[in-house]
Every structure is written in C-alpha cells, then in structure tokens.
Design an enzyme around this catalytic site. Structure first.
Site, mmCIF file in Angstrom:
data_model
loop_
_atom_site.group_PDB
_atom_site.id
_atom_site.type_symbol
_atom_site.label_atom_id
_atom_site.label_comp_id
_atom_site.label_asym_id
_atom_site.label_seq_id
_atom_site.Cartn_x
_atom_site.Cartn_y
_atom_site.Cartn_z
ATOM 1 N N GLY A 1 0.716 -1.196 -0.006
ATOM 2 C CA GLY A 1 0.174 0.053 0.123
ATOM 3 C C GLY A 1 0.868 1.259 -0.058
ATOM 4 O O GLY A 1 0.451 2.422 -0.821
ATOM 5 N N THR A 2 1.983 1.433 0.810
ATOM 6 C CA THR A 2 2.734 2.515 0.980
ATOM 7 C C THR A 2 3.293 2.759 -0.700
ATOM 8 O O THR A 2 3.352 4.063 -1.011
ATOM 9 C CB THR A 2 3.861 2.313 1.643
ATOM 10 O OG1 THR A 2 3.372 1.829 3.092
ATOM 11 C CG2 THR A 2 4.645 3.488 1.975
ATOM 12 N N GLN B 1 -7.601 -0.284 3.812
ATOM 13 C CA GLN B 1 -8.476 -0.860 4.914
ATOM 14 C C GLN B 1 -9.792 -1.392 4.531
ATOM 15 O O GLN B 1 -10.381 -2.103 5.166
ATOM 16 C CB GLN B 1 -8.633 0.145 5.829
ATOM 17 C CG GLN B 1 -7.287 0.391 6.732
ATOM 18 C CD GLN B 1 -6.698 -0.590 7.612
ATOM 19 O OE1 GLN B 1 -7.518 -1.452 7.897
ATOM 20 N NE2 GLN B 1 -5.453 -0.669 8.099
ATOM 21 N N SER C 1 -3.678 -3.134 -0.415
ATOM 22 C CA SER C 1 -2.518 -4.147 0.176
ATOM 23 C C SER C 1 -3.033 -5.393 0.793
ATOM 24 O O SER C 1 -3.832 -5.522 1.592
ATOM 25 C CB SER C 1 -1.925 -3.375 1.598
ATOM 26 O OG SER C 1 -0.928 -4.083 1.983
ATOM 27 N N ALA C 2 -2.359 -6.523 0.392
ATOM 28 C CA ALA C 2 -2.900 -8.036 0.551
ATOM 29 C C ALA C 2 -2.855 -8.374 2.115
ATOM 30 O O ALA C 2 -3.693 -8.961 2.250
ATOM 31 C CB ALA C 2 -2.105 -8.924 -0.372
ATOM 32 N N HIS C 3 -1.956 -7.705 2.746
ATOM 33 C CA HIS C 3 -1.887 -8.272 4.318
ATOM 34 C C HIS C 3 -3.011 -7.927 5.036
ATOM 35 O O HIS C 3 -2.923 -7.905 6.177
ATOM 36 C CB HIS C 3 -0.536 -8.027 4.997
ATOM 37 C CG HIS C 3 -0.234 -6.422 5.137
ATOM 38 N ND1 HIS C 3 -0.180 -5.957 6.336
ATOM 39 C CD2 HIS C 3 0.376 -5.666 4.431
ATOM 40 C CE1 HIS C 3 0.056 -5.013 6.541
ATOM 41 N NE2 HIS C 3 0.236 -4.253 5.252
ATOM 42 N N THR D 1 11.788 -7.248 -10.813
ATOM 43 C CA THR D 1 11.340 -8.789 -11.020
ATOM 44 C C THR D 1 9.964 -8.717 -10.346
ATOM 45 O O THR D 1 9.887 -8.590 -9.108
ATOM 46 C CB THR D 1 12.242 -9.673 -10.779
ATOM 47 O OG1 THR D 1 13.462 -9.382 -11.535
ATOM 48 C CG2 THR D 1 11.857 -11.077 -11.354
ATOM 49 N N CYS E 1 -0.353 1.386 12.100
ATOM 50 C CA CYS E 1 0.788 0.692 11.523
ATOM 51 C C CYS E 1 1.982 0.812 12.426
ATOM 52 O O CYS E 1 2.904 0.326 12.530
ATOM 53 C CB CYS E 1 1.019 1.081 10.124
ATOM 54 S SG CYS E 1 -0.295 0.742 9.111
HETATM 55 N N1 PLP Z 1 -2.802 2.816 3.968
HETATM 56 C C1 PLP Z 1 -3.564 2.590 4.880
HETATM 57 C C2 PLP Z 1 -4.832 3.212 5.176
HETATM 58 C C3 PLP Z 1 -2.965 1.564 5.725
HETATM 59 O O1 PLP Z 1 -3.857 1.356 6.928
HETATM 60 C C4 PLP Z 1 -1.687 1.235 5.570
HETATM 61 C C5 PLP Z 1 -1.310 0.199 6.569
HETATM 62 O O2 PLP Z 1 -0.146 -0.231 7.100
HETATM 63 C C6 PLP Z 1 -1.086 1.378 4.352
HETATM 64 C C7 PLP Z 1 -1.395 2.415 3.524
HETATM 65 C C8 PLP Z 1 0.293 0.797 4.111
HETATM 66 O O3 PLP Z 1 0.015 -0.184 3.397
HETATM 67 P P1 PLP Z 1 1.483 -1.261 3.312
HETATM 68 O O4 PLP Z 1 1.722 -1.907 4.902
HETATM 69 O O5 PLP Z 1 1.239 -2.567 2.370
HETATM 70 O O6 PLP Z 1 2.745 -0.535 2.938
#
Ligand code: PLP
Length: 380
Positions: free
Chosen positions: A70-71, A181, A201-203, A239, A329
């Site tokens: 996600g980041t 989220q 973001s898959a996790h 990759t 996070c």
């Molecule tokens: N955006 C939101 C709203 C999130 O809650 C998070 C969580 O960590 C992220 C972005 C970042 O995603 P990632 O952990 O996959 O980089």
C-alpha cells in the site's frame, strides 16, 4: 488465552492462501521476463492473476499495477501526479495514513509551484465535504489531485466514495482513494465510482505482506517512480513478486467469495463489543463514529482515566490480547496519533484500537471484556 485484535495493522494469512502459494514456491521460480518456458509459465500466472484482480473491481487488466504494498502504491499516485501529470495542488486530510500525508508534505517542501491543502473534519471526525468543495472552488485555476482514504485506519470513519468522486469530476480534479483498509471488506466497481486511483495491500485481508496493487484509470498515463526495468507495462520496474501476486489474488478470491458472511460476522463482533463495554465500563466512549458510517473491522475506544493510563496497552499484552494504541501501523502508543489529535479527540484519556477479522470469535470478545473489567475494577 491469546486474542489477536490488531487486524487493521495486519491479518494472519488464510490457509487457502498458503496452499495457493506453496506450489509457486516449489516450482514457479522462472523470471517472468525470460522468454523460455520457465519464464513464460510464471508470466502466464501473473497475467491470469491480473485479470482476476481486475474483475473483482470491474477494472480492465491493463489498469492494475502490482506493487510492493500500500505504501508504494500511495507514493506512486502522489509522486506521479506531481512529477508527471502537472498537478500543482494536492488536497488531502491531516488524518490520512502516513504513506499519503508524509508523501504530500515531502513533495510540497521545496516545490514553490505546488500547493497543499487540508480538508476539515466535523465533530465526529468525518471529512467535511463542504470544506472540500470550498478548496476546489478556490483553486479552480490549478490542476488538483484529491487524495482521501475510503476508511480511516485508526477510527474507521468512511467517506462517501461516489459522492466525493462526483465532486472531483465537477471540478476536473483527479481523485485517489487509499482503499487499503476497505479493499476486500466491501465491493468496489471502479466504473460505477468513476474513480482515478485506488490502492490496495494484501496483508490487510489475509494475504501476504509486501504485495499490493494500484488501480489506475485507463485515461491516465503514469510514469515509473522506480526505474530499471520494463515490468508492469513500464510503470513499475523490478522482477515481479510472483509468490505475492498469487497470494494476493487468492486472498481476494476468498474475501469476495465469503464477503457477506464475514461482514455480518465481524460487524456482529464489533456491535457486541460496544454493548458489552457500555454495560461494563462507566464513562467509556469512542473515537470516530462507530455506530455511523464506520468500517466494521475497527473500534477505537476511549477509556476513562485511571491509575494505569500509561500501562493500559501493556496490560492487554500481558493478558494475551494484541491491540493497538490509536495508530494502525505503529502499534505501541497513542501519544503520537496524528489522527486522534487532528479530529480533536481527548488526548488525556487512553485510547485503544480493537480491530477484528473473520477469525475472531464471540468467546474472544468475552475474554477481552473480562480482562477490561478486571483492569478497571482493580484500579478504579
Ligand atoms: N494505507 C493505509 C490506510 C493503511 O492502513 C496502511 C497500513 O499499514 C497502508 C496504507 C500501508 O500499506 P502497506 O503496509 O502495505 O505498505
């Protein structure tokens, strides 16, 4: 008893996801850019995954870019908008995830041409749409990117995506929503929403870490922020993470297959927890609006002051309950929660975020409530 109630930080992987990944770890090692059979095999798996992912949100496969989470996807949107698409104005909110707000601030620093505006919040912590309209109205002469998350990771408040998308269209602004989220917790139809960018973001839905995707509307051209290869149609060099891509796709398949059952189950736990808290702890209240338009996986509770304010989070940990102090996070402390501060929450009271998943049970909530009861009875 061990109880994991920090699912907004990350979720455990689904067994079906693990089972889908193992064969790829065992034999799906070919570099997808290689022309031989090993490479063609993994290339085919990636493209099949892309098609499946696209289908779940009614996008075209060419609109899906796999990212390292996600980041990275959030960074791509903001950086591409400013560096390549001529955006000179970003509207976002002070309660966005750091991936958005920090990136916007970094881009803004030292760039005289760029203007950064923050929308206001109302008393319940919702984005004030009148303030968004006002900012768009005042900056009609600028090309604007609006970046507003679908649901806040700390307090759960949602925005009306379609409405915000329509407002942005009216003003010719590009619209990005961080759906990290909410993806796989709600249905999305990008055509119906008319949105430009979504990030995933898959996790956050029982998939692996370090894999996500960016949805980019086909009318928008983006350039890579990471260079060095022609992967992902020249917009994300490196990759491909084949294991992650297969895991993400399986996690998405499972989530959308069982969506309604999980929504009902998890919302039921959240409602039950609120009822139990209100019946047990005098003076308990919430950050955000958990009984309103709220992400059903998140409950941010503000506890009354007691002798153990500083120790509350650690006391949960000692009792085997994993929760987070305000921030998604950076679990650990609510002292620095920019979200709680910016919605005007009472920072003198301890706040704990409980976040649920399909794996949580009513018995776990009962145990959590019994721990809370004991904690507050001892020190009250
Ligand atoms: N955006 C939101 C709203 C999130 O809650 C998070 C969580 O960590 C992220 C972005 C970042 O995603 P990632 O952990 O996959 O980089």
């Amino acid at each position: 008893m061990k109880v994991y109630l920090d699912n907004a930080a990350t979720t455990p992987m689904d067994r079906e996801v693990i089972d889908a990944i193992i064969p790829i770890m065992e034999s799906g090692f070919g570099n997808p850019s290689s022309v031989h059979a090993f490479g063609r095999g993994t290339r085919a798996i990636i493209e099949k995954s892309r098609k499946q992912v696209a289908k779940y949100i009614n996008a075209a496969p060419s609109e899906i870019v796999f990212t390292g989470g996600g980041t990275e996807a959030d960074n791509m949107v903001l950086r591409c908008a400013v560096q390549d698409s001529g955006v000179t104005h970003i509207i976002t909110s002070a309660t966005e995830h750091h991936a958005v707000i920090d990136t916007a601030e970094v881009l803004d620093a030292g760039n005289d041409k760029l203007k950064l505006s923050l929308v206001k919040h109302d008393a319940k912590g919702y984005i004030d749409l009148d303030s968004l309209i006002q900012l768009l109205e005042e900056n009609k002469d600028r090309k604007t990117l609006v970046s507003l998350m679908h649901a806040n990771n700390e307090i759960g408040n949602r925005i009306p995506l379609k409405k915000v998308s329509e407002i942005c269209k009216q003003y010719g602004a590009v619209f990005h929503s961080d759906t990290v989220q909410t993806m796989c917790h709600y249905s999305f139809d990008v055509r119906e929403l008319g949105i430009d960018f979504l990030t995933c973001s898959a996790h956050k839905f029982h998939g692996p870490k370090g894999i996500g995707f960016l949805y980019v509307n086909q009318d928008i051209q983006i350039k890579p922020i990471i260079t060095g290869g022609a992967q992902e149609r020249n917009v994300r060099a490196g990759t491909e993470n084949i294991i992650g891509i297969v895991g993400l796709t399986k996690a998405m398949e499972v989530a959308y297959r069982d969506l309604e059952a999980h929504q009902n189950h998890v919302q039921g736990l959240k409602t039950y927890m609120m009822e139990q808290l209100e019946a047990t702890i005098p003076g308990v209240t919430y950050n955000g609006d958990p009984k309103g338009d709220s992400l059903y996986t998140v409950l941010n509770v503000q506890f009354p002051n007691s002798e153990m304010d500083e120790m509350l989070l650690y006391n949960f940990d000692i009792e085997g309950i994993a929760v987070s102090g305000g921030s998604a996070c950076s679990s650990g402390s609510n002292v620095g929660s920019h979200v709680l501060r910016n919605i005007g929450a009472d920072m003198t009271k301890p706040s704990i975020r409980f976040s649920f998943s399909k794996y949580n049970t009513k018995e776990e909530i009962d145990y959590t409530i019994s721990v809370i009861k004991d904690l507050f009875a001892v020190t009250a």
